[in-house]
Each structure stands twice: as C-alpha cells, then as structure tokens.
Design a protein around this motif. Structure first.
Motif, PDB file in Angstrom:
ATOM      1  N   HIS A 314       0.836  -1.204   0.000  1.00  0.00           N
ATOM      2  CA  HIS A 314       0.000   0.000   0.000  1.00  0.00           C
ATOM      3  C   HIS A 314       0.868   1.250   0.000  1.00  0.00           C
ATOM      4  N   ARG A 315       2.009   1.193   0.708  1.00  0.00           N
ATOM      5  CA  ARG A 315       2.909   2.330   0.758  1.00  0.00           C
ATOM      6  C   ARG A 315       4.004   2.230  -0.307  1.00  0.00           C
ATOM      7  N   ALA A 316       4.553   0.998  -0.485  1.00  0.00           N
ATOM      8  CA  ALA A 316       5.689   0.820  -1.385  1.00  0.00           C
ATOM      9  C   ALA A 316       5.355   1.169  -2.831  1.00  0.00           C
ATOM     10  N   ILE A 317       4.094   0.916  -3.264  1.00  0.00           N
ATOM     11  CA  ILE A 317       3.734   1.252  -4.639  1.00  0.00           C
ATOM     12  C   ILE A 317       2.673   2.331  -4.661  1.00  0.00           C
ATOM     13  N   GLY A 318       2.548   3.068  -3.558  1.00  0.00           N
ATOM     14  CA  GLY A 318       1.579   4.150  -3.504  1.00  0.00           C
ATOM     15  C   GLY A 318       1.952   5.265  -4.457  1.00  0.00           C
ATOM     16  N   SER A 569      -2.691   8.794   8.151  1.00  0.00           N
ATOM     17  CA  SER A 569      -2.538   7.646   7.268  1.00  0.00           C
ATOM     18  C   SER A 569      -2.925   6.361   7.984  1.00  0.00           C
ATOM     19  N   PRO A 570      -3.866   5.579   7.432  1.00  0.00           N
ATOM     20  CA  PRO A 570      -4.207   4.304   8.065  1.00  0.00           C
ATOM     21  C   PRO A 570      -3.029   3.342   8.078  1.00  0.00           C
ATOM     22  N   THR A 571      -2.152   3.452   7.074  1.00  0.00           N
ATOM     23  CA  THR A 571      -0.971   2.596   7.049  1.00  0.00           C
ATOM     24  C   THR A 571      -0.086   2.894   8.249  1.00  0.00           C
ATOM     25  N   GLN A 575       0.543   0.316  11.295  1.00  0.00           N
ATOM     26  CA  GLN A 575       1.920  -0.106  11.520  1.00  0.00           C
ATOM     27  C   GLN A 575       2.391   0.257  12.928  1.00  0.00           C
ATOM     28  N   ILE A 576       2.069   1.456  13.389  1.00  0.00           N
ATOM     29  CA  ILE A 576       2.477   1.868  14.732  1.00  0.00           C
ATOM     30  C   ILE A 576       1.800   0.984  15.777  1.00  0.00           C
ATOM     31  N   LYS A 577       0.507   0.754  15.602  1.00  0.00           N
ATOM     32  CA  LYS A 577      -0.205  -0.113  16.525  1.00  0.00           C
ATOM     33  C   LYS A 577       0.415  -1.508  16.549  1.00  0.00           C
ATOM     34  N   GLY A 578       0.893  -1.950  15.376  1.00  0.00           N
ATOM     35  CA  GLY A 578       1.462  -3.285  15.260  1.00  0.00           C
ATOM     36  C   GLY A 578       2.770  -3.478  15.993  1.00  0.00           C
TER      37      GLY A 578
END
Length: 836
Positions: A314-318, A569-571, A575-578
């Motif tokens: 989602h981020r790498a090819i955003g 950003s939901p990403t 990710q932070i929550k993760g």
C-alpha cells in the motif's frame, strides 16, 4: 509519411538507449562501441522504401540478435496512430519462423513486450537490453509446476539445515522447541502455510499477480522467503526483486533472507552491490531509491526480474511509485497490513476529496486493483483478530487521553486563540489538528501528555519500572522537547536510576539513530536497567521518534505506545499499533536460582489525538483518562485545572519590501561557478558524505541547509542553484545532492520530467493506444499551465475553443480520461516543482 518517420525515430532512440546498435551489412561488422557487441539488423532494409508498414514481401521491421548472432527479438513497428497490438499475430508468425522467443510491439508512443512462453503482451516504457533478455532465456515459467510444488511447514527449515530432523534434540519432543529456537530454524505456522497454498492455487488458475493482506507481526518476511524459494526452485523465476519502503527495512530483510535462504540462494542489497547485483538471486532495495529521478529505468531493464515483491505494498507502490512496480515484466506479489475496510462506520462517500482518509482509500483500492483484486478480496487474508484468536498476537488496551486543546483541534471549528500580528493588533487565529507543533507549541500541553503517560503506563512485570515504550511525535523538534521533558521528570521520580537516558530521541537527524533502535530491541540501549541486578532489560525505557520504528520494527517486549501526534494515514496507524501486538515472555533468574516468567498479556496504546476515532466513528476506548482542562477566566463556570493553553505561535517576520532585478539567461558569473564550488565543498564534508552514502537523505538535507544555506562561504540556496544551471523549473535539495554525489548525471528540464510523468501514467493505467497522444498533451498542459488547470477544475470547457495549448477537439478525444488525469495529478504530481 511524417508520422511514420516520427515513429521510427522514437523506436530507434529507445533501441539506442537500451544498448542496441545497428548492424552494418556492407562492412560485415557492427558499428558499436568496444564495450558492447549488441546488434540490430533490418532484413532487406531497402524493401521498406518510405513506408515501413507496407513492405512488398512482409519483411520484419526489426530483428534483434543475441550475442552469437541468432534471432532474439522481433520488433514489429506501427504508425503512430495505429494500435501496436494490430501487429501481434504478424509478429508471432515472424517469431516462429525466426525461432525468436520475444516480441516487442510499438508505434513510437506505446510499447508492448511479449514473452511467447508466458502470457500476454505487457506495456513497457523502456526497451529491454540484450543482456537482460539473454538472462531471461533461462526463465521457463510454468504455473502448473508452481502449483504442484509440495510446501510443508519445514519448507524453510530444510533450506537452513537439510539434516535438522536427524538431530537428537529435534527427535526428543521435550527439547524440540528449544532446539529449533536455539538453532534459528523456522517452522511455518498453519496460517503462513495456508497463504503459500493460496498463492499456488491462484497461480494454477492462471493468475500472475497476488496480494496478501496480513496483520503486522504475522511473519510476512518469512512467508516471502518461502515464496521466493518456491519460485526459484520451480524455475518460475531466475532473479527476484524485493521492494521495501523504509531504509531500515532494507538491512532487516537482507539479514532475514540470509538466515533463511543463503544455503541455496544469494540475497544482496542493491546499494551495497551496484556492480555485481546480477550475480544475485534476490535483490533488496527501497522503492524510494529507485523512484527518485526515475533511476529504475537507468539501473534496470524491464526483464531483469521475474518476480517483484512489494513489502507493505500500500505504501511501497503508492502514488506514482507504482510506475516502478509496473516497469518490470513478470509475477507480482504485494504484502499489506492495511485492510481494505480500515474505515469503520465511516461513509467514504461523505468524505471530501481533500480528506486524507479519502486519498488513502483511493490508494488502497488502487493497490487491490494493481494486484488483480479489484473486488477487494486478496489472495489471502489474516487479520489482527485472527492472530489474537489463534494465540499468535495481542490486542491493545486503548486509552483515550485528549486534552482540552487537542479536543478542540479535532473539532470542525478548530482551536481559536488571540495572537498579535506584526502591527501589534490582537487578532483571532484558528488552528486545526494538523497545526499542532507545526504552527504553535504548548509546553504545558506537552507536560500534561508526559505526566499522563508516566502515571498510566504499563510496568515491566519483573522489575516494576516503566515498561519499554515508543512515543510518536509530530516533528524532530517536538521529539526533542518531549525527550527533555521525560528525562527531567524521570530524574525527579527516580533520581539514582537514570542519567538523562530514561528517554532517547530516535530521529533521522540523530547520529547512529538506526543503531539505537537495534540496541533498544536487544535490550542494551545505554546498558541494562538499574532497577534489578542481572535483569536483561534496556536502561533506556522510552524511545521518542517521529517516523522511525514504525514499519517492520521488531521489539517484542514493547508494553506502551503513545500517539503524541495526529495520524492521518491508516498505514501509519496500523503499523504503529502493530509494534505492540507481538507476544513475549519476560524472564529472570534471581540470586537463589529461581526462575521468574511472566507472559505479555497486553500492551497499552495512548491516544492523545483521538486517532482511533478518526478511523472509526464512536470508537469504544478501553480507558478514558481524565486530563486537565483549560483554565477558566474570572467568573467562568466549570472545573478549574492547570493552564494548558499558553502557546507560542510560530509566526516569523514577514518581508516588508521586495525588489526584483531580472538576470540574463546566462546567469551571473558568480552563479555559474556556484555548482562547481558547492560540489568541491560538499564532497569534502564528511558529515554530509556519510549521510548520503547511507542514503539518509532527510539527514543530509538537514545538515546542508544548517551549514550552507545562505551562510558565508557558499551562500547556497535553491534559487541560486537553479539559475546557475539555467533550469526552467524548481529544484529540491535532495535532487541537488544526488547530482553533487553522482547519483544522477544532470538536472532534467521541465519537458523531460513531463515526458517521464506521462510514461508513469501510461505504465500504471495502460490506456488504449488511440488515447495516448491526447493523454500526454492533456497531462503536460494540466501540470505546467495554471490557467489550463483553472479551466478544467472550474469546468469552463468552452474556453478551450480559444486556448492554444490544448484544443476542444483533443479534449473530446480523451473520452473517459478527462477526469482520471486531473485526479492523478492532484494525488501524485507536485505541480509546484514545474514552476520557476
């Protein structure tokens, strides 16, 4: 005839750029440089006459040969207004007659590459090199072979140690788990195995694009390693590209692949192996290092990699980074932790076009479409709840910790305060969520944040001190202030335990910050805790960061996370929550040799900006922390708390007068020498040089601006550099440094960048050939001409009848692309970069 000539000129240029050279039939030798032995022949070239479309005997337009002089590629050329695919069957017939495996179809504007042993023609923006195609000859794709490969839970472990099952420690069930752990042998979990089997099933159905939607902490890198082995072992790939979106993930992925696969396959990081990456089976790099200045086109051929994996796709090819991904021909796998339905109880149709959630949603939907999942169903899905239910992950305790200020910043009305303007008059100014710490700073608000965190944070179950924590701030400046504040509080609470090292700032401008994150994970950041002798836990308890330690950072004993910034950003949010969802067992052996073990049951997430509510309306918080409210004025009603709304407004002095003097096209003499002087000075600056070598671009720019921007010696600034290079557009500091240190050969002018932007659009959206010329002109006009943007945005289409740059007939010919192009530009193209 003119159109035919233009098409041929474009094709010849692309062939030349890919290293192909024309063969001189009269001299019986190639007119090539000594570095290359690549040849192109045009059979019976005289038979073409002036129209290469209508040869009398149906001759091949271009026949590209391998290094031994055998046919390798049939290139079928068409006129500019014709669809390249019109020549598909004709080219197939030529290829069979010449025993050539590859076909290129082109009309000068749009190009297709076709591997006759694999699938359908695919759009390319550059022609492949001879070397790349020769390498691809060994690539024998077979989806059935891919599907039939037996993959069991020991698939990776067998590569690590083919004889591990013969070891007595493995054969003894009581010591098996410890043996596997001590030896670092990885056994695939049931859901990891299911994900690989899902890919095999999808491939058997004829698919070559796959998407895994899996929660953070589920081992996507291990799954990637198994899939890499699957493709390499079955001959469905000869070389694989693994794309990450963060510099720190590059090293992490490389180390994991070495651990998992190095007995059979050779993984490298591209930047560390620029000269011999072609010897590798797996190449790891950041998508940013390839997308900057479109370097991927210069560094790689479209056929260099047979499988491309995008980690956190989602981020790498955003955005237009997707052009990097689409550039390569072959299988594609995306990995994402961001679920398609991340917006809970929020109606996407009610979000404004400028709402960050709407932009992210478009990005996410693009990701699913890119990987062949337009209906939103990925190849395999494994959510956080699945992981929690199966006992592999942990859910957080979410604490709502809003101050009065942050509550008002979140509101539609914003937070209004009285500030003094330059005339000394008091005026009301309103701030919103995005403004916190960027336009104003509230020390007392930050003090409340820190105090609330310390009073409510989960404690280490062994030592009783504050559990290891990560705090996410708005900016590096904000992180510095919060770090100082926490250390001051810690020295008062625990005077003999810390030496201004209770909290540490971990941001890109801090030297060795990446190593600090590793030390924190290894429990030796600034040594071990002083709370309990011989207990292996980091002395530093809190890392204060901005964007580091998010994606892919693995520190299993984290007990607290804090959002001291708004997240859009939901990403980023997921990710932070993760960072806290991984399981862990705290262990300690006391002086009496008694062992203490405590399982990590949960972790706490402090939400100071209602981020959870931002992504889910009416979020059900586990805890509501009572924070102080604003101080009420005399006679005011309501509770009285600490005064937390004293703020410092960042409102720098404005320029009173501005005098402009035009300079000739040749620039001033001092400007013409500026780049030369800057190059000499900066290449000798070890601090800048080190940051650039590590590709820490933000840090490098920060150093250069701090030392040299409008400072004695160079008096450097971007406008001076632009003029000295006679550029017709704006420059960025990163671009300047890339040129200084040889990452790029020169600065491209506006038209060159616009052409590249068009190629990105074409590679991403793959329009029909008949629309390509109109799309190119439309996109160029929309990006570079403010007046044209106003006409389109305001729907004043009648003005196109008198607009010289793009006619009404061209606009009508765009058909459905009229809305897509402006949306693309608004989302991904920095139009200001094209201005002077």
């Amino acid at each position: 005839m003119q159109k035919e000539a233009k098409a041929r000129i474009k094709i010849n240029k692309l062939l030349e750029e890919a290293g192909w050279q024309f063969f001189d039939d009269e001299k019986k030798q190639s007119n090539i440089s000594l570095e290359s032995n690549v040849k192109i022949t045009q059979k019976d070239i005289d038979a073409f006459g002036e129209d290469f479309e209508t040869t009398k005997n149906g001759f091949i337009d271009f026949l590209l040969l391998d290094e031994k002089g055998f046919p390798l590629v049939i290139l079928e050329a068409k006129k500019g207004e014709k669809d390249p695919l019109d020549g598909k069957e004709q080219a197939r017939r030529y290829a069979k007659n010449e025993n050539a495996r590859f076909v290129i179809l082109s009309n000068g504007n749009l190009h297709y590459f076709w591997d006759l042993e694999r699938g359908n023609p695919e759009i390319i923006t550059e022609f492949p090199t001879q070397e790349s195609l020769t390498h691809r000859l060994d690539f024998k794709p077979d989806n059935k072979r891919l599907a039939d490969e037996e993959v069991n839970d020991d698939y990776i472990a067998f590569t690590q140690n083919p004889n591990f099952k013969d070891d007595p420690r493995y054969q003894n069930e009581e010591t098996r788990v410890k043996y596997l752990w001590d030896e670092g042998l990885r056994i695939l979990r049931p859901y990891q195995l299911k994900s690989i089997h899902a890919l095999q099933k999808s491939a058997e159905s004829g698919n070559d694009r796959f998407l895994f939607e899996m929660a953070t902490g589920t081992g996507k890198t291990l799954i990637s390693a198994a899939i890499i082995k699957l493709f390499l072992r079955t001959g469905n790939a000869k070389r694989i590209l693994f794309l990450v979106d963060r510099l720190e993930l590059e090293d992490q992925a490389q180390k994991n692949f070495v651990q998992y696969l190095s007995n059979d396959f050779h993984p490298v990081i591209y930047k560390q192996n620029r000269d011999d990456w072609k010897k590798a089976d797996i190449v790891v790099t950041t998508v940013q290092s390839l997308s900057a200045q479109d370097k991927y086109k210069k560094l790689f051929s479209p056929t260099d990699f047979d499988l491309v994996i995008a980690d956190e796709s989602h981020r790498a090819i955003g955005g237009n980074s997707r052009a990097v991904f689409e550039y390569f021909i072959g299988y594609k796998l995306g990995l994402t932790a961001t679920p398609k339905d991340y917006l809970k109880n929020v109606d996407p149709q009610k979000l404004s076009a400028k709402d960050p959630r709407a932009w992210e949603r478009r990005q996410l939907l693009d990701t699913y479409t890119t990987f062949g999942c337009p209906n939103g169903d990925p190849t395999f899905r494994y959510s956080l709840l699945d992981g929690v239910q199966d006992g592999y992950l942990i859910n957080p305790i979410v604490a709502d910790a809003r101050t009065d200020i942050t509550a008002e910043l979140l509101s539609e009305k914003g937070y209004a305060v009285m500030v003094e303007n330059e005339e000394g008059e008091e005026t009301e100014e309103t701030f919103f969520q995005r403004d916190f710490e960027r336009k104003f700073f509230s020390e007392k608000t930050n003090r409340v944040f820190c105090q609330t965190f310390l009073e409510n944070a989960l404690k280490d179950p062994i030592s009783g001190e504050i559990g290891k924590s990560i705090i996410f701030c708005v900016s590096q400046k904000h992180a510095s202030k919060v770090t100082q504040m926490l250390n001051k509080m810690a020295s008062q609470l625990w005077p003999d335990k810390y030496s201004s090292d209770f909290a540490m700032q971990i941001t890109s401008n801090i030297t060795d910050s990446q190593q600090f994150t590793i030390n924190f994970a290894n429990n030796n950041l600034n040594g071990h805790t002083k709370f309990l002798e011989n207990y292996k836990s980091s002395k530093t308890r809190i890392c204060v960061t901005v964007g580091m330690m998010t994606t892919g950072y693995d520190c299993q004993d984290i007990l607290n996370l804090a959002f001291m910034r708004p997240i859009f950003s939901p990403t980023d949010f997921i990710q932070i929550k993760g960072r806290g969802t991984r399981k862990f067992v705290f262990e300690y052996t006391d002086e009496y040799n008694e062992k203490h073990r405590h399982k990590k049951e949960n972790f706490k997430l402090f939400d100071f900006f209602a981020n959870c509510e931002y992504f889910e309306e009416k979020f059900d918080y586990d805890e509501i922390l009572k924070l102080p409210v604003k101080q009420k004025g005399a006679g005011g009603e309501g509770p009285v708390g600490v005064d937390i709304d004293e703020i410092e407004v960042f409102d720098p002095d404005k320029v009173k007068t501005l005098t402009e003097k035009p300079v000739g096209i040749e620039g001033m003499k001092v400007d013409r020498k500026l780049f030369e002087k800057a190059c000499e000075e900066l290449q000798q600056d070890e601090e800048v040089k080190t940051a650039v070598e590590r590709e820490q671009w933000d840090k490098a720019v920060h150093i250069v601006r701090g030392k040299y921007e409008d400072k004695p010696k160079l008096f450097l600034n971007l406008e001076k550099i632009r003029k000295s290079e006679n550029l017709d557009r704006r420059l960025s500091w990163r671009e300047f440094l890339e040129r200084i240190f040889g990452f790029i050969d020169g600065f491209k002018d506006k038209n060159e960048l616009l052409e590249e932007e068009c190629e990105k659009f074409i590679s991403i959206y793959k329009p029909e050939s008949k629309y390509v010329p109109y799309i190119k002109n439309y996109l160029k006009a929309y990006v570079s001409d403010e007046k044209f943007r106003e006409i389109i945005n305001n729907k004043h289409f009648a003005e196109l009848n008198v607009y010289a740059g793009f006619t009404m007939s061209e606009f009508k010919a765009l058909n459905g692309w009229r809305e897509t192009v402006p949306e693309y530009v608004k989302d991904y193209v920095p139009v200001n970069a094209y201005m002077k």
